[in-house]
Design a protein around this motif. Structure first.
Motif, short mmCIF file in Angstrom:
data_model
loop_
_atom_site.label_atom_id
_atom_site.label_comp_id
_atom_site.label_asym_id
_atom_site.label_seq_id
_atom_site.Cartn_x
_atom_site.Cartn_y
_atom_site.Cartn_z
N GLU A 75 -1.71 -8.88 -8.04
CA GLU A 75 -1.92 -7.46 -7.74
C GLU A 75 -1.10 -7.06 -6.52
O GLU A 75 -1.54 -6.29 -5.67
N TYR A 76 0.11 -7.55 -6.47
CA TYR A 76 1.01 -7.36 -5.33
C TYR A 76 1.24 -5.88 -5.02
O TYR A 76 1.22 -5.46 -3.86
N ASP A 77 1.47 -5.07 -6.07
CA ASP A 77 1.75 -3.64 -5.86
C ASP A 77 0.57 -2.95 -5.16
O ASP A 77 0.77 -2.09 -4.30
N GLN A 78 -0.64 -3.36 -5.53
CA GLN A 78 -1.83 -2.78 -4.90
C GLN A 78 -1.95 -3.24 -3.45
O GLN A 78 -2.35 -2.45 -2.58
N ILE A 79 -1.57 -4.48 -3.19
CA ILE A 79 -1.60 -5.01 -1.82
C ILE A 79 -0.65 -4.20 -0.93
O ILE A 79 -1.00 -3.82 0.19
N VAL A 80 0.56 -3.94 -1.44
CA VAL A 80 1.55 -3.17 -0.69
C VAL A 80 1.03 -1.76 -0.40
O VAL A 80 1.15 -1.25 0.73
#
Length: 224
Positions: A75-80
């Motif tokens: 869920e990298y995009d959400q982390i960013v």
């Protein structure tokens, strides 16, 4: 990463002393002290106004941080996205802490006038009380300087942490090191904050004791 809410100076409403323009020369040193000490209160109004917004922003930022660490790299995009939100909040916190610092600086400048007036007091016991009150307030200003310095350091570490969390190649060791830096500096902030609140309480008590001994009747309304 939230800190304790700060305590402000007591707001004192004058009941027994009339401030009359053009009558300063007829005022006693004690009455002049009263007027000057209440000017100091008014200069910290901006400081008072920063407390609730700061606490709310710290709460929001903490919630976002907890969301980030609960997510996996899938869920990298959400982390960013969340890290960028946290950075925006950190910037807002910085704006409030700068306003707070400026208000305290103005208070300290205004308080310098108290020393001149205190020298005019003839009663030895009142003069001693005035000196103790001044010493407490100077300690309070010194503690706030330390609080401000550590809080600013904490903000810097927070921002570094959020930027690091956007790095896909971030190692656990580097993350752990940064988190330890954040935790350590906020331990100092909490300690400074408690000391600041303690000195504020002591100053407010000493001020009211001075008013009472000087025969100045006041009604109190404390805002925290």
């Amino acid at each position: 990463m939230s800190i304790l809410k700060s305590i402000g100076l007591s707001i004192v409403l004058m009941a027994g002393v009339l401030s009359l323009a053009g009558c300063m020369d007829r005022q006693t040193p004690e009455e002049k002290m009263f007027e000057e000490l209440e000017k100091v209160v008014s200069t910290e109004k901006v400081f008072e106004d920063q407390q609730d917004p700061l606490v709310e922003l710290e709460k929001q930022e903490k919630e976002i941080y907890e969301q980030i660490i609960s997510l996996g790299m899938k869920e990298y995009d959400q982390i960013v996205k969340l890290a960028d939100e946290a950075l925006t909040i950190a910037d807002k916190r910085e704006e409030h802490i700068e306003k707070e610092k400026e208000s305290i600086k103005k208070s300290e400048q205004e308080f310098k006038n108290v020393s001149k007036i205190a020298e005019e007091i003839e009663d030895p016991s009142l003069k001693k009380q005035a000196a103790e009150l001044q010493a407490t307030m100077k300690e309070r200003y010194k503690i706030h300087d330390e609080l401000y310095k550590n809080y600013k350091q904490g903000l810097q570490y927070d921002k570094e942490l959020y930027e690091m969390l956007k790095d896909k190649d971030l190692s656990f060791e580097k993350l752990e090191e940064q988190i330890n830096k954040v935790n350590k500096v906020y331990e100092s902030v909490l300690k400074n904050n408690q000391e600041f609140n303690d000195r504020t309480d002591r100053y407010n008590k000493e001020k009211m004791d001075f008013y009472k001994k000087a025969g100045i009747e006041v009604n109190t309304e404390t805002k925290k």
